[in-house]
Design a protein around this motif. Structure first.
Motif, mmCIF file in Angstrom:
data_model
loop_
_atom_site.group_PDB
_atom_site.id
_atom_site.type_symbol
_atom_site.label_atom_id
_atom_site.label_comp_id
_atom_site.label_asym_id
_atom_site.label_seq_id
_atom_site.Cartn_x
_atom_site.Cartn_y
_atom_site.Cartn_z
ATOM 1 N N GLY A 13 0.780 -1.234 0.000
ATOM 2 C CA GLY A 13 0.000 0.000 0.000
ATOM 3 C C GLY A 13 0.810 1.282 0.000
ATOM 4 N N VAL A 14 2.084 1.215 -0.366
ATOM 5 C CA VAL A 14 2.909 2.432 -0.346
ATOM 6 C C VAL A 14 2.957 3.139 -1.703
ATOM 7 N N GLY A 15 2.409 2.462 -2.739
ATOM 8 C CA GLY A 15 2.383 3.102 -4.063
ATOM 9 C C GLY A 15 3.317 2.474 -5.089
ATOM 10 N N LYS A 16 3.720 1.216 -4.873
ATOM 11 C CA LYS A 16 4.590 0.551 -5.858
ATOM 12 C C LYS A 16 3.877 0.419 -7.210
ATOM 13 N N THR A 17 2.681 -0.145 -7.165
ATOM 14 C CA THR A 17 1.954 -0.399 -8.407
ATOM 15 C C THR A 17 1.550 0.916 -9.071
ATOM 16 N N THR A 18 1.108 1.862 -8.267
ATOM 17 C CA THR A 18 0.723 3.172 -8.791
ATOM 18 C C THR A 18 1.910 3.836 -9.486
ATOM 19 N N ASN A 182 5.465 9.388 -0.960
ATOM 20 C CA ASN A 182 4.153 9.287 -1.601
ATOM 21 C C ASN A 182 3.048 9.628 -0.598
ATOM 22 N N ARG A 183 1.918 10.032 -1.125
ATOM 23 C CA ARG A 183 0.729 10.401 -0.340
ATOM 24 C C ARG A 183 1.070 11.518 0.641
ATOM 25 N N ILE A 214 5.081 12.915 -4.227
ATOM 26 C CA ILE A 214 3.759 12.644 -4.799
ATOM 27 C C ILE A 214 2.682 12.965 -3.762
ATOM 28 N N HIS A 215 1.856 13.934 -4.099
ATOM 29 C CA HIS A 215 0.764 14.292 -3.189
ATOM 30 C C HIS A 215 -0.371 13.268 -3.287
ATOM 31 N N THR A 216 -1.225 13.277 -2.296
ATOM 32 C CA THR A 216 -2.405 12.413 -2.346
ATOM 33 C C THR A 216 -3.356 12.951 -3.414
ATOM 34 N N GLY A 217 -3.848 12.054 -4.242
ATOM 35 C CA GLY A 217 -4.762 12.500 -5.301
ATOM 36 C C GLY A 217 -5.683 11.370 -5.726
ATOM 37 N N LEU A 220 -5.473 9.261 -9.163
ATOM 38 C CA LEU A 220 -4.611 8.088 -9.365
ATOM 39 C C LEU A 220 -5.406 6.799 -9.120
ATOM 40 N N THR A 221 -6.139 6.779 -8.019
ATOM 41 C CA THR A 221 -6.928 5.590 -7.683
ATOM 42 C C THR A 221 -8.012 5.368 -8.727
ATOM 43 N N GLN A 224 -6.794 3.817 -11.886
ATOM 44 C CA GLN A 224 -6.483 2.385 -11.765
ATOM 45 C C GLN A 224 -7.745 1.541 -11.792
#
Ligand SMILES: Nc1ncnc2c1ncn2[C@@H]1O[C@H](COP(=O)(O)OP(=O)(O)O)[C@@H](O)[C@H]1O
Ligand SMILES: [Mg+2]
Length: 260
Positions: A13-18, A182-183, A214-217, A220-221, A224
Protein backbone atom coordinates in the motif's frame (compact mmCIF):
# COMPACT_ATOMS: atom_id res chain seq x y z
CA UNK A 1 19.76 -1.80 -24.31
CA UNK A 2 16.75 -1.44 -22.05
CA UNK A 3 17.36 0.04 -18.64
CA UNK A 4 15.67 -2.07 -15.97
CA UNK A 5 14.13 -0.22 -13.04
CA UNK A 6 12.26 -1.98 -10.26
CA UNK A 7 9.82 -0.29 -7.93
CA UNK A 8 10.04 -1.90 -4.55
CA UNK A 9 9.25 -1.74 -0.87
CA UNK A 10 8.42 -4.67 1.42
CA UNK A 11 5.39 -2.79 2.76
CA UNK A 12 2.05 -3.01 1.00
CA UNK A 13 0.00 0.00 0.00
CA UNK A 14 2.91 2.43 -0.35
CA UNK A 15 2.38 3.10 -4.06
CA UNK A 16 4.59 0.55 -5.86
CA UNK A 17 1.95 -0.40 -8.41
CA UNK A 18 0.72 3.17 -8.79
CA UNK A 19 4.28 4.41 -9.39
CA UNK A 20 5.07 1.62 -11.86
CA UNK A 21 1.91 2.41 -13.80
CA UNK A 22 2.43 6.19 -13.78
CA UNK A 23 6.08 5.91 -14.81
CA UNK A 24 5.20 3.48 -17.59
CA UNK A 25 2.73 5.97 -19.02
CA UNK A 26 4.92 9.01 -18.33
CA UNK A 27 8.00 7.52 -20.00
CA UNK A 28 5.94 6.29 -22.92
CA UNK A 29 4.65 9.87 -23.35
CA UNK A 30 8.32 10.85 -23.80
CA UNK A 31 8.56 8.53 -26.77
CA UNK A 32 10.35 5.70 -24.98
CA UNK A 33 9.56 2.06 -25.67
CA UNK A 34 8.44 0.75 -22.28
CA UNK A 35 7.76 -2.76 -21.02
CA UNK A 36 5.86 -2.89 -17.75
CA UNK A 37 6.43 -6.14 -15.84
CA UNK A 38 4.01 -7.26 -13.16
CA UNK A 39 6.07 -9.35 -10.77
CA UNK A 40 3.51 -9.46 -7.98
CA UNK A 41 1.20 -12.51 -7.79
CA UNK A 42 -1.62 -10.15 -6.76
CA UNK A 43 -1.70 -8.96 -10.37
CA UNK A 44 -2.71 -5.38 -9.51
CA UNK A 45 -0.56 -3.85 -12.25
CA UNK A 46 -1.99 -6.31 -14.79
CA UNK A 47 -5.49 -5.26 -13.74
CA UNK A 48 -4.80 -1.53 -13.95
CA UNK A 49 -3.29 -2.04 -17.41
CA UNK A 50 -6.17 -4.21 -18.55
CA UNK A 51 -3.97 -7.25 -18.94
CA UNK A 52 -5.67 -9.65 -16.54
CA UNK A 53 -4.98 -13.38 -16.97
CA UNK A 54 -7.74 -15.29 -15.21
CA UNK A 55 -7.29 -18.56 -16.99
CA UNK A 56 -4.33 -20.63 -15.71
CA UNK A 57 -3.24 -21.38 -19.25
CA UNK A 58 -3.04 -17.72 -20.36
CA UNK A 59 0.60 -16.81 -20.75
CA UNK A 60 2.10 -14.82 -17.86
CA UNK A 61 5.58 -14.07 -16.54
CA UNK A 62 5.29 -17.33 -14.58
CA UNK A 63 4.94 -19.39 -17.78
CA UNK A 64 7.93 -17.57 -19.27
CA UNK A 65 10.07 -18.39 -16.24
CA UNK A 66 8.94 -22.00 -16.33
CA UNK A 67 9.93 -22.03 -20.03
CA UNK A 68 6.39 -23.03 -20.96
CA UNK A 69 6.20 -20.19 -23.48
CA UNK A 70 8.38 -17.53 -25.08
CA UNK A 71 8.39 -14.07 -23.51
CA UNK A 72 7.15 -12.56 -26.77
CA UNK A 73 4.06 -14.79 -26.54
CA UNK A 74 3.29 -13.62 -23.00
CA UNK A 75 3.76 -9.88 -23.60
CA UNK A 76 0.51 -8.00 -24.26
CA UNK A 77 0.56 -4.88 -26.42
CA UNK A 78 -1.24 -1.74 -25.31
CA UNK A 79 -1.46 1.67 -27.01
CA UNK A 80 1.14 3.24 -24.75
CA UNK A 81 3.31 0.31 -23.74
CA UNK A 82 3.77 -3.43 -23.52
CA UNK A 83 2.79 -5.42 -20.44
CA UNK A 84 4.12 -8.71 -19.11
CA UNK A 85 1.27 -9.79 -16.83
CA UNK A 86 1.18 -12.01 -13.77
CA UNK A 87 -1.38 -13.73 -11.61
CA UNK A 88 -1.50 -15.94 -8.51
CA UNK A 89 0.44 -18.73 -10.22
CA UNK A 90 3.58 -16.66 -9.68
CA UNK A 91 3.42 -17.29 -5.94
CA UNK A 92 4.41 -20.93 -6.57
CA UNK A 93 7.88 -19.92 -7.77
CA UNK A 94 9.27 -19.97 -4.27
CA UNK A 95 8.56 -23.67 -3.74
CA UNK A 96 9.15 -24.75 -7.33
CA UNK A 97 12.65 -23.32 -7.60
CA UNK A 98 14.87 -24.24 -4.69
CA UNK A 99 18.24 -24.84 -6.33
CA UNK A 100 21.24 -22.63 -7.02
CA UNK A 101 20.70 -19.68 -9.35
CA UNK A 102 17.06 -19.20 -8.41
CA UNK A 103 17.60 -15.43 -8.05
CA UNK A 104 18.43 -15.11 -11.78
CA UNK A 105 15.10 -16.39 -13.13
CA UNK A 106 13.62 -13.00 -14.04
CA UNK A 107 16.89 -11.64 -15.43
CA UNK A 108 17.15 -14.65 -17.73
CA UNK A 109 13.49 -14.39 -18.71
CA UNK A 110 13.85 -10.73 -19.76
CA UNK A 111 17.15 -11.17 -21.64
CA UNK A 112 15.64 -11.97 -25.08
CA UNK A 113 13.70 -8.67 -25.24
CA UNK A 114 16.15 -6.32 -23.54
CA UNK A 115 17.20 -4.70 -26.81
CA UNK A 116 13.58 -4.07 -27.84
CA UNK A 117 12.84 -1.58 -25.05
CA UNK A 118 14.34 1.64 -23.73
CA UNK A 119 13.00 1.02 -20.23
CA UNK A 120 11.68 -2.05 -18.44
CA UNK A 121 9.80 -1.30 -15.23
CA UNK A 122 9.19 -4.05 -12.69
CA UNK A 123 6.46 -3.91 -10.04
CA UNK A 124 7.26 -6.11 -7.03
CA UNK A 125 5.27 -7.79 -4.21
CA UNK A 126 5.18 -6.44 -0.63
CA UNK A 127 7.97 -8.60 0.76
CA UNK A 128 11.70 -9.22 0.45
CA UNK A 129 11.36 -12.83 -0.70
CA UNK A 130 12.46 -14.65 -3.84
CA UNK A 131 10.39 -12.55 -6.25
CA UNK A 132 11.81 -9.27 -4.97
CA UNK A 133 15.35 -10.70 -4.94
CA UNK A 134 14.81 -11.68 -8.59
CA UNK A 135 13.72 -8.13 -9.42
CA UNK A 136 16.79 -6.69 -7.60
CA UNK A 137 19.05 -9.12 -9.46
CA UNK A 138 17.63 -8.10 -12.84
CA UNK A 139 17.52 -4.34 -12.20
CA UNK A 140 19.95 -1.52 -12.92
CA UNK A 141 18.17 0.76 -10.48
CA UNK A 142 15.48 0.72 -7.81
CA UNK A 143 12.89 3.31 -6.89
CA UNK A 144 11.53 2.99 -3.37
CA UNK A 145 8.14 4.61 -2.71
CA UNK A 146 7.47 5.27 0.98
CA UNK A 147 4.50 6.65 2.82
CA UNK A 148 5.00 9.72 4.93
CA UNK A 149 5.12 7.95 8.29
CA UNK A 150 7.92 6.89 10.56
CA UNK A 151 7.29 3.11 10.27
CA UNK A 152 7.43 3.33 6.53
CA UNK A 153 10.72 5.19 6.75
CA UNK A 154 12.17 2.71 9.24
CA UNK A 155 11.38 -0.07 6.74
CA UNK A 156 14.13 1.39 4.55
CA UNK A 157 16.76 0.00 6.90
CA UNK A 158 15.54 -3.58 6.35
CA UNK A 159 15.27 -3.02 2.60
CA UNK A 160 18.82 -1.71 2.55
CA UNK A 161 20.07 -4.90 4.27
CA UNK A 162 18.51 -6.98 1.49
CA UNK A 163 20.04 -4.73 -1.16
CA UNK A 164 23.45 -5.22 0.46
CA UNK A 165 23.05 -9.00 0.25
CA UNK A 166 22.01 -8.76 -3.41
CA UNK A 167 25.04 -6.60 -4.20
CA UNK A 168 27.30 -9.25 -2.65
CA UNK A 169 25.64 -12.24 -4.27
CA UNK A 170 23.90 -11.57 -7.55
CA UNK A 171 23.99 -7.94 -8.70
CA UNK A 172 26.89 -5.70 -7.62
CA UNK A 173 25.68 -2.91 -9.92
CA UNK A 174 22.18 -2.18 -8.66
CA UNK A 175 21.83 1.39 -7.49
CA UNK A 176 19.11 3.20 -5.63
CA UNK A 177 17.64 5.75 -8.01
CA UNK A 178 15.83 7.27 -5.09
CA UNK A 179 13.37 7.15 -2.25
CA UNK A 180 10.02 8.61 -3.29
CA UNK A 181 7.74 10.20 -0.72
CA UNK A 182 4.15 9.29 -1.60
CA UNK A 183 0.73 10.40 -0.34
CA UNK A 184 2.18 13.64 0.94
CA UNK A 185 -0.28 16.05 2.48
CA UNK A 186 1.23 19.51 2.79
CA UNK A 187 -1.62 20.60 5.08
CA UNK A 188 -0.63 18.15 7.79
CA UNK A 189 1.39 19.86 10.49
CA UNK A 190 3.98 17.08 10.57
CA UNK A 191 4.67 17.14 6.83
CA UNK A 192 7.84 19.20 7.25
CA UNK A 193 9.09 16.81 9.92
CA UNK A 194 8.35 13.82 7.68
CA UNK A 195 10.41 15.31 4.92
CA UNK A 196 13.33 16.06 7.19
CA UNK A 197 13.21 12.59 8.77
CA UNK A 198 13.04 10.97 5.35
CA UNK A 199 16.05 12.99 4.23
CA UNK A 200 18.03 12.06 7.32
CA UNK A 201 17.25 8.29 7.13
CA UNK A 202 17.95 8.22 3.38
CA UNK A 203 21.25 10.05 3.93
CA UNK A 204 22.31 7.60 6.63
CA UNK A 205 21.68 4.72 4.19
CA UNK A 206 23.40 6.53 1.33
CA UNK A 207 20.20 6.58 -0.70
CA UNK A 208 19.12 9.73 -2.58
CA UNK A 209 15.79 11.19 -1.52
CA UNK A 210 14.01 12.28 -4.69
CA UNK A 211 13.10 15.98 -4.87
CA UNK A 212 9.72 15.10 -6.34
CA UNK A 213 7.02 14.31 -3.81
CA UNK A 214 3.76 12.64 -4.80
CA UNK A 215 0.76 14.29 -3.19
CA UNK A 216 -2.40 12.41 -2.35
CA UNK A 217 -4.76 12.50 -5.30
CA UNK A 218 -7.92 10.52 -5.99
CA UNK A 219 -7.31 10.76 -9.73
CA UNK A 220 -4.61 8.09 -9.37
CA UNK A 221 -6.93 5.59 -7.68
CA UNK A 222 -9.76 6.33 -10.10
CA UNK A 223 -7.55 5.77 -13.12
CA UNK A 224 -6.48 2.39 -11.76
CA UNK A 225 -10.02 1.24 -11.06
CA UNK A 226 -11.19 2.41 -14.46
CA UNK A 227 -8.09 1.01 -16.19
CA UNK A 228 -7.34 4.40 -17.75
CA UNK A 229 -4.02 5.96 -18.69
CA UNK A 230 -3.02 7.52 -15.38
CA UNK A 231 -1.17 10.42 -16.98
CA UNK A 232 -4.14 11.44 -19.10
CA UNK A 233 -6.93 10.87 -16.61
CA UNK A 234 -7.07 14.33 -15.02
CA UNK A 235 -4.64 16.93 -16.29
CA UNK A 236 -5.39 19.26 -13.37
CA UNK A 237 -4.62 16.65 -10.72
CA UNK A 238 -1.63 17.66 -8.64
CA UNK A 239 -0.63 14.03 -8.10
CA UNK A 240 -0.63 13.36 -11.85
CA UNK A 241 1.58 16.42 -12.36
CA UNK A 242 3.86 15.18 -9.59
CA UNK A 243 4.43 11.99 -11.57
CA UNK A 244 5.19 14.07 -14.67
CA UNK A 245 7.81 15.90 -12.60
CA UNK A 246 9.17 12.58 -11.42
CA UNK A 247 9.81 11.59 -15.04
CA UNK A 248 11.69 14.89 -15.51
CA UNK A 249 13.73 14.24 -12.39
CA UNK A 250 14.64 10.68 -13.44
CA UNK A 251 15.86 12.07 -16.77
CA UNK A 252 17.77 14.86 -15.00
CA UNK A 253 19.44 12.37 -12.66
CA UNK A 254 20.41 10.14 -15.57
CA UNK A 255 18.30 7.21 -14.37
CA UNK A 256 16.62 7.13 -17.79
CA UNK A 257 17.65 8.69 -21.08
CA UNK A 258 15.21 10.17 -23.53
CA UNK A 259 17.77 10.74 -26.30
CA UNK A 260 18.74 7.11 -26.86
N1 LIG B 1 -0.55 9.50 -4.17
C1 LIG B 1 -1.67 8.78 -4.00
N2 LIG B 1 -2.86 9.40 -3.82
C2 LIG B 1 -4.00 8.70 -3.64
N3 LIG B 1 -4.06 7.37 -3.64
C3 LIG B 1 -2.92 6.67 -3.81
C4 LIG B 1 -1.67 7.33 -4.02
N4 LIG B 1 -0.72 6.38 -4.16
C5 LIG B 1 -1.35 5.20 -4.08
N5 LIG B 1 -2.67 5.36 -3.85
C6 LIG B 1 -3.68 4.31 -3.66
O1 LIG B 1 -3.30 3.53 -2.54
C7 LIG B 1 -3.58 2.15 -2.78
C8 LIG B 1 -2.29 1.36 -2.67
O2 LIG B 1 -1.38 1.80 -3.69
P1 LIG B 1 -0.55 0.74 -4.53
O3 LIG B 1 0.16 1.46 -5.59
O4 LIG B 1 -1.43 -0.40 -4.95
O5 LIG B 1 0.48 0.23 -3.42
P2 LIG B 1 1.43 -1.05 -3.41
O6 LIG B 1 1.60 -1.51 -4.81
O7 LIG B 1 2.69 -0.56 -2.78
O8 LIG B 1 0.75 -2.07 -2.55
C9 LIG B 1 -4.22 2.07 -4.17
O9 LIG B 1 -5.60 2.06 -4.01
C10 LIG B 1 -3.76 3.35 -4.85
O10 LIG B 1 -4.69 3.79 -5.82
MG1 LIG C 1 1.20 -3.41 -5.64
Amino acid sequence: MGKIICVSNQKGGVGKTTTTNALTMGLSDRGLRVLSVDFDPQGNLSFSMNAVCRNDSEATVYHVIKKECRITDAIQHRDACDVLPSNLLLSALDVEFTGAGREYLLKQALAPVLSQYDVILIDTPPDLGLLTINAFTAADAIIIPVLCDIYSLQGLIQLNDTLRQVRLRSNPNIRVAGVLLNRFNAREKVSGVVRETAASIARSLDMPLLDTIIHTGVALTRAQIQQENMMRTDLRSRAVNDYRQLVDELVRRGVVRTDA
